[in-house]
Design an enzyme around this catalytic site. Sequence first.
Site, PDB file in Angstrom:
ATOM      1  N   ASP A 273       0.877  -1.172   0.000  1.00  0.00           N
ATOM      2  CA  ASP A 273       0.000   0.000   0.000  1.00  0.00           C
ATOM      3  C   ASP A 273       0.912   1.218   0.000  1.00  0.00           C
ATOM      4  O   ASP A 273       2.115   1.080  -0.110  1.00  0.00           O
ATOM      5  CB  ASP A 273      -0.943   0.015   1.216  1.00  0.00           C
ATOM      6  CG  ASP A 273      -2.261   0.737   0.910  1.00  0.00           C
ATOM      7  OD1 ASP A 273      -2.216   1.907   0.444  1.00  0.00           O
ATOM      8  OD2 ASP A 273      -3.327   0.154   1.112  1.00  0.00           O
TER       9      ASP A 273
ATOM     10  N   TRP B  19      -9.428  30.411 -16.264  1.00  0.00           N
ATOM     11  CA  TRP B  19      -8.902  29.442 -15.303  1.00  0.00           C
ATOM     12  C   TRP B  19      -7.672  30.002 -14.613  1.00  0.00           C
ATOM     13  O   TRP B  19      -7.262  29.528 -13.565  1.00  0.00           O
ATOM     14  CB  TRP B  19      -8.560  28.116 -16.008  1.00  0.00           C
ATOM     15  CG  TRP B  19      -7.189  28.054 -16.588  1.00  0.00           C
ATOM     16  CD1 TRP B  19      -6.769  28.619 -17.750  1.00  0.00           C
ATOM     17  CD2 TRP B  19      -6.031  27.416 -16.008  1.00  0.00           C
ATOM     18  NE1 TRP B  19      -5.432  28.355 -17.939  1.00  0.00           N
ATOM     19  CE2 TRP B  19      -4.954  27.628 -16.884  1.00  0.00           C
ATOM     20  CE3 TRP B  19      -5.822  26.688 -14.833  1.00  0.00           C
ATOM     21  CZ2 TRP B  19      -3.676  27.136 -16.629  1.00  0.00           C
ATOM     22  CZ3 TRP B  19      -4.541  26.200 -14.577  1.00  0.00           C
ATOM     23  CH2 TRP B  19      -3.487  26.427 -15.479  1.00  0.00           C
TER      24      TRP B  19
ATOM     25  N   SER C 234      -5.632  18.764  -1.113  1.00  0.00           N
ATOM     26  CA  SER C 234      -5.715  17.366  -1.527  1.00  0.00           C
ATOM     27  C   SER C 234      -4.447  16.926  -2.242  1.00  0.00           C
ATOM     28  O   SER C 234      -3.852  15.891  -1.935  1.00  0.00           O
ATOM     29  CB  SER C 234      -6.925  17.188  -2.463  1.00  0.00           C
ATOM     30  OG  SER C 234      -6.846  15.959  -3.132  1.00  0.00           O
ATOM     31  N   SER C 235      -3.999  17.750  -3.207  1.00  0.00           N
ATOM     32  CA  SER C 235      -2.820  17.376  -3.981  1.00  0.00           C
ATOM     33  C   SER C 235      -1.582  17.338  -3.117  1.00  0.00           C
ATOM     34  O   SER C 235      -0.745  16.436  -3.265  1.00  0.00           O
ATOM     35  CB  SER C 235      -2.603  18.367  -5.129  1.00  0.00           C
ATOM     36  OG  SER C 235      -3.655  18.295  -6.048  1.00  0.00           O
TER      37      SER C 235
ATOM     38  N   HIS D 149       3.510  26.850 -14.570  1.00  0.00           N
ATOM     39  CA  HIS D 149       4.328  26.131 -15.508  1.00  0.00           C
ATOM     40  C   HIS D 149       4.702  24.733 -15.011  1.00  0.00           C
ATOM     41  O   HIS D 149       4.490  23.760 -15.735  1.00  0.00           O
ATOM     42  CB  HIS D 149       5.555  26.905 -15.993  1.00  0.00           C
ATOM     43  CG  HIS D 149       6.081  26.141 -17.141  1.00  0.00           C
ATOM     44  ND1 HIS D 149       5.485  26.189 -18.397  1.00  0.00           N
ATOM     45  CD2 HIS D 149       6.994  25.168 -17.199  1.00  0.00           C
ATOM     46  CE1 HIS D 149       6.071  25.287 -19.166  1.00  0.00           C
ATOM     47  NE2 HIS D 149       6.987  24.670 -18.467  1.00  0.00           N
TER      48      HIS D 149
ATOM     49  N   GLU E  48       2.935  23.067 -13.267  1.00  0.00           N
ATOM     50  CA  GLU E  48       1.666  22.337 -13.372  1.00  0.00           C
ATOM     51  C   GLU E  48       1.550  21.610 -14.707  1.00  0.00           C
ATOM     52  O   GLU E  48       1.053  20.487 -14.765  1.00  0.00           O
ATOM     53  CB  GLU E  48       0.490  23.305 -13.195  1.00  0.00           C
ATOM     54  CG  GLU E  48      -0.886  22.739 -13.483  1.00  0.00           C
ATOM     55  CD  GLU E  48      -1.322  21.660 -12.515  1.00  0.00           C
ATOM     56  OE1 GLU E  48      -0.649  21.462 -11.483  1.00  0.00           O
ATOM     57  OE2 GLU E  48      -2.334  20.982 -12.799  1.00  0.00           O
TER      58      GLU E  48
ATOM     59  N   TYR F 122       3.892  20.318 -16.397  1.00  0.00           N
ATOM     60  CA  TYR F 122       4.701  19.094 -16.320  1.00  0.00           C
ATOM     61  C   TYR F 122       4.057  18.090 -15.395  1.00  0.00           C
ATOM     62  O   TYR F 122       4.132  16.880 -15.623  1.00  0.00           O
ATOM     63  CB  TYR F 122       6.129  19.430 -15.896  1.00  0.00           C
ATOM     64  CG  TYR F 122       6.794  20.273 -16.935  1.00  0.00           C
ATOM     65  CD1 TYR F 122       7.286  21.536 -16.631  1.00  0.00           C
ATOM     66  CD2 TYR F 122       6.864  19.838 -18.251  1.00  0.00           C
ATOM     67  CE1 TYR F 122       7.843  22.322 -17.618  1.00  0.00           C
ATOM     68  CE2 TYR F 122       7.413  20.618 -19.231  1.00  0.00           C
ATOM     69  CZ  TYR F 122       7.895  21.859 -18.910  1.00  0.00           C
ATOM     70  OH  TYR F 122       8.432  22.647 -19.886  1.00  0.00           O
TER      71      TYR F 122
ATOM     72  N   SER G 114       6.316   5.145 -21.474  1.00  0.00           N
ATOM     73  CA  SER G 114       7.593   4.458 -21.231  1.00  0.00           C
ATOM     74  C   SER G 114       7.396   3.043 -20.715  1.00  0.00           C
ATOM     75  O   SER G 114       8.355   2.280 -20.675  1.00  0.00           O
ATOM     76  CB  SER G 114       8.440   5.253 -20.226  1.00  0.00           C
ATOM     77  OG  SER G 114       8.661   6.556 -20.705  1.00  0.00           O
TER      78      SER G 114
ATOM     79  N   HIS H 290       7.581  32.611 -19.478  1.00  0.00           N
ATOM     80  CA  HIS H 290       7.288  32.552 -20.903  1.00  0.00           C
ATOM     81  C   HIS H 290       5.781  32.671 -21.126  1.00  0.00           C
ATOM     82  O   HIS H 290       5.335  32.819 -22.253  1.00  0.00           O
ATOM     83  CB  HIS H 290       7.861  31.302 -21.578  1.00  0.00           C
ATOM     84  CG  HIS H 290       7.274  30.002 -21.106  1.00  0.00           C
ATOM     85  ND1 HIS H 290       8.053  28.896 -20.855  1.00  0.00           N
ATOM     86  CD2 HIS H 290       6.005  29.596 -20.878  1.00  0.00           C
ATOM     87  CE1 HIS H 290       7.293  27.887 -20.475  1.00  0.00           C
ATOM     88  NE2 HIS H 290       6.051  28.287 -20.484  1.00  0.00           N
ATOM     89  N   HIS H 291       5.012  32.654 -20.046  1.00  0.00           N
ATOM     90  CA  HIS H 291       3.594  32.941 -20.157  1.00  0.00           C
ATOM     91  C   HIS H 291       3.348  34.441 -20.094  1.00  0.00           C
ATOM     92  O   HIS H 291       2.202  34.870 -20.164  1.00  0.00           O
ATOM     93  CB  HIS H 291       2.829  32.262 -19.014  1.00  0.00           C
ATOM     94  CG  HIS H 291       2.944  30.773 -19.023  1.00  0.00           C
ATOM     95  ND1 HIS H 291       2.076  29.954 -19.697  1.00  0.00           N
ATOM     96  CD2 HIS H 291       3.851  29.957 -18.443  1.00  0.00           C
ATOM     97  CE1 HIS H 291       2.450  28.690 -19.512  1.00  0.00           C
ATOM     98  NE2 HIS H 291       3.518  28.665 -18.759  1.00  0.00           N
TER      99      HIS H 291
ATOM    100  N   LYS I 212      13.393  12.344 -25.029  1.00  0.00           N
ATOM    101  CA  LYS I 212      12.442  11.264 -24.743  1.00  0.00           C
ATOM    102  C   LYS I 212      11.807  10.741 -26.019  1.00  0.00           C
ATOM    103  O   LYS I 212      11.680   9.528 -26.232  1.00  0.00           O
ATOM    104  CB  LYS I 212      11.336  11.772 -23.827  1.00  0.00           C
ATOM    105  CG  LYS I 212      11.731  11.959 -22.385  1.00  0.00           C
ATOM    106  CD  LYS I 212      10.461  12.185 -21.597  1.00  0.00           C
ATOM    107  CE  LYS I 212      10.720  12.825 -20.261  1.00  0.00           C
ATOM    108  NZ  LYS I 212      11.307  11.894 -19.308  1.00  0.00           N
TER     109      LYS I 212
ATOM    110  N   ARG J  62      -8.191  34.548 -28.304  1.00  0.00           N
ATOM    111  CA  ARG J  62      -8.890  33.532 -27.531  1.00  0.00           C
ATOM    112  C   ARG J  62      -9.813  34.180 -26.515  1.00  0.00           C
ATOM    113  O   ARG J  62      -9.753  35.374 -26.265  1.00  0.00           O
ATOM    114  CB  ARG J  62      -7.900  32.566 -26.860  1.00  0.00           C
ATOM    115  CG  ARG J  62      -6.984  33.178 -25.855  1.00  0.00           C
ATOM    116  CD  ARG J  62      -5.906  32.238 -25.355  1.00  0.00           C
ATOM    117  NE  ARG J  62      -6.392  31.136 -24.554  1.00  0.00           N
ATOM    118  CZ  ARG J  62      -5.622  30.436 -23.716  1.00  0.00           C
ATOM    119  NH1 ARG J  62      -4.331  30.720 -23.615  1.00  0.00           N
ATOM    120  NH2 ARG J  62      -6.109  29.427 -23.024  1.00  0.00           N
TER     121      ARG J  62
END
Lengths: 305, 790
Positions: free
Chosen positions: B88, B123, B153-154, B237, B239, B241, B252, B286-287, B315, B434
């Site tokens: 567990d 958002w 929670s996370s 950012h 987030e 990933y 993989s 970069h945002h 990858k 947008r």
Amino acid sequence: MSTVIPRSDFARDILHVYAVITWASVGIALVVFVALGWILVRFRDRPGAPLPAQTRGHTLLELAWTVAPALVLLVIAIPTIQVIFRTQAVPSPQALEVTVLARQWWWEFRYPALGIGTANELHLPVGRPVVLKLEGPDVIHSFWVPQLGGKRDVVPGRLNRLTFTAETPGEYWGQCAEFCGASHANMGLRVVVDAPEAFARWVSAQRATPAEPAGLAAEGKALYARSACVGCHTIRGVSAGVLGPDLTTFGSRGTLAAGMFPNTVENVAAWLRNPPALKPGVKMPALGLTDAQARALATYLVSLK
Amino acid sequence: MRAWLTTVDHKRVGILYGVTAFVFLLVGGIEALLIRLQLAGPGQRVVSAETYNALFTMHGTTMVFLAIMPLNAMFFNYMVPLMLGARDVAFPRLNALSYWIFLFGGLFLNASFLVGAPPDVGWFGYANLTTKQFTPGASVDFWLLSLQILGVSSMIAAINFIVTIVNMRAPGMTLMRMPVFVWMTLVVQFLIVLAFPPITVGLIFLMFDRFFGTRFYDVTAGADLHLWQHLFWIFGHPEVYILILPAFGIVSEVLPTFARKPLFGAPVVIYSGVLIGFFGFGVWSHHMFAAGMGPVADAAFSIGTMLIAIPTGVKIFNWLATLWGGTIRTTTALHFAAGLVGLFTIGGLSGVMHASPPVDLQQTDSYFVVAHLHYVLIGGSLFGLFAGAYYWWPKMTGRLLDERLGKVHFWVLAVGFNLAFFPQHYLGAIGMPRRIYTYADGAGWTFWNFVSTVGAFGIALGVLLFMVNAWRSLRAGAPAPADPWDGRTLEWRTSSPPPPHDFDTIPPVLGRDSFWREKYGRGRGAGGAGASGGPSAGAPRVPDDHIHLPAPSSWPLLTAAGLGILAIGALTHLAVVAVGALVTVVCMFKFALEHHRTAAHEHQVGNLGVDHRKVALWVFLGSECFFFGTLIATYLAYKGRSVVGPEPHQILNIPLTTLSTFDLLMSSLLMVLALAAVQRGDRLQARLWLFGTALFGLIFLGFQVYEFTHFVLEGLTLQQNLFGSTFFVLTGFHGGHVTVGVVWLLSLWVLDLRGKLGVADAVKVEVAGLYWHFVDVVWIAIFTLIYLIP
């Protein structure tokens, strides 16, 4: 509003870098897709096939496909850095300065050196550097006229700047590009790039006091002068409100309500009767005008050249 | 039914996550279909402007926080213990708690629809649109409260998984022998632990501005609106990933299994994942290329962003090399994994375009970036999740999904997705912004918007086909053996589905791809062990009666409910807040004491040679560093920007604060004495020093109350200026941490008074001590930076 039909030095510089990156990307994508497709076909499972060699890796290959993309990125990075600094350089002292005030949901333009101001339609002289000083009295907006260059946010409390030289006379569309509330979608703007004489004529027209109207337009002016309109709008010689767009040369603009509709008497009358129905959240209320009143007012406003 | 409410079994918690998240995926999908219907033609009136703005806000928030993240969590929960040879996770009840908090957070967010106040600010909720001045209704409050709940929670889950992965691996499973999916999971958890604190702070600032009148995002008070953007994207950012690395991990696993050869360059894939996680913290602006940061910042973040493309590209090439030379069985799982390789390449390349600020100035806030993000999130994350679904469905349900229907699902989804989103690159290039609820007929955007809408319905059909496949499989699907795919990793070594205790005996770990080595030996070909089904098939089940199964508990559900009541109270009435807080605190105590003195819970030392609880606290302290670091950084960034006084030098009382600092430092000394006393069983001194530490903490708080009162009387309030806002929030939260510490220590003291704190419980005192010392160290930083430095 195409980003790939440039009409200024800024937009052309961007397109150059855009092209480099696009070709590099298409190349890499082709390599990956062709490889993927070929591999999936060539190494498909066949009945009775033995276990394949359990290859674990290959150092040289790892180096190769680390270095190769890095080189491609270098090719992209160099023009990128060059253009960043070139397009954010200190503007030339000959530049025409325009203050852009972005509000929910319209644009105000002031030309401090020329002593004039207008709304929603920006006139610029061709071939002369321009500095847009972006100010935000309410929330964050973004000034974007794709054919004249990239966008720059208008951030309340900060002084952002956009510098470029328009290279071709014409009309160019723009739109607010940072979500700013209910009518973000309705915050367009029109840029008219004029040859020098045409620009000078336009500036004079902005400075002049409108001529006395006649007929239905005169009725409209009388109605205007005694209505709530004067609390929010400026018409030189008639009213001095500052909450809404300056209407002194309203009739010379191609659109109304920040690029929403073509500037005709019918459209203006429809707008006057019920602005919130056409532009969600707009601060201009419906004033309870009759159709006749709306028509008169519209005729007056469209006559203001 | 009751069993599901009190379960702490990682497999059941995983299924709870999966089912709940899938429902939210459908909700977000319906929101998307409404968006696409509205945009199918110019000037449509399918929904109003206000509704549209809520739809795209909720679509983004739902998909990121309520769909993709918890779908990933489903696989973390179910598979990671199995892949590690564990039975567990480290803290099964905390695991259940994470789920219930997620559920209540998601319900709370969507309850906003029921009261007509769905979030409608995007958002990403940029200030100052989100301030009370510009969005006065409850929509933003729903949004920020939900995100805070979901963040809790996370965070809890992330700490749990980190401890599990570093401390509960089967004997022989070194870190480099772990499956790549587990590695990607580990990187994701570290990203969560470190990325959530900054947005938590940003949301605290917004909440305080809206509820208590602070000035964090008040331009007239001297605030800088870039603050929100930086805090949001320092989270935002990493987030992305967090969203994609699990899919990379799944691919993989899937590609090697169906190519029947190992992952090519597995160590490189692992290191590149770690590098991506690490560098992912350095590229957030970069945002903000259009936000006006200046050319130097633009250039720096541009280079960083381009650099990150390298490990990602590595990858892709390693996956291609995995397939090359293999014997590829084109199952549905493989279709989706190969699909990710292709589609993520497109998404990654458009990302490289965005990495160049000049180009990004045209692309950002246009449909071009909408195309990019959906290529990486659907073509990447969702395709990866479907690959995992088809791959692990037999293990989780004991049944097979229909492969033919699966391939139809894949093609419908792939075609629909590309039809929906490829044209959006073009729409962005011809200038479509947008977040617009409509567009004009003459813009030239009509045709491709219509095509995009058709594609969106194709996506919906694909998802529907999956639901049909799942339903039919659960009702009457072919039973699945333990190892249907001739797998390489340990989860295939137990039955499908596994028994409650996962493994009858803990499996041997022979290397990476341990199970494959067991079946085939190190090289190619059968090594004599036989390829038929693997060693556990056919062997008699010998239940091990030394297996301790975590007992079910109702405290996770009840504690989560307390948090839910708290949130409802924040929007209704202070009394409800009090009730919610009371429920939460009582349940936390019950939770903490439920297994106090249970013999099986005493010894929890793992691979690192350290108790699970200590590892958990150290991870938590890492997140606290980022939490306080953000608060301190904001204080320093806003220093000198207050428009009105009082200013620090006019009001801070250095001599008095030196005294209180000394008091707090001494309390740490007392804590050390308390721990030593508990460890040697000296009950008298244990009680003395535990109480003493708490007392010194209370004295510190007393000083702070005096200071705050004095300041308010002198005219420095939370609302007065930026100094007041930043000072009180920073020192107030520190004081809150001290308060928690005092309560914790007094609880231990009471336990000791009742004779329930023995030598065996020393680790609990040690953990409390670590927390206490950390709170001290933070105070030293605050005292130095805020009080001492002029």
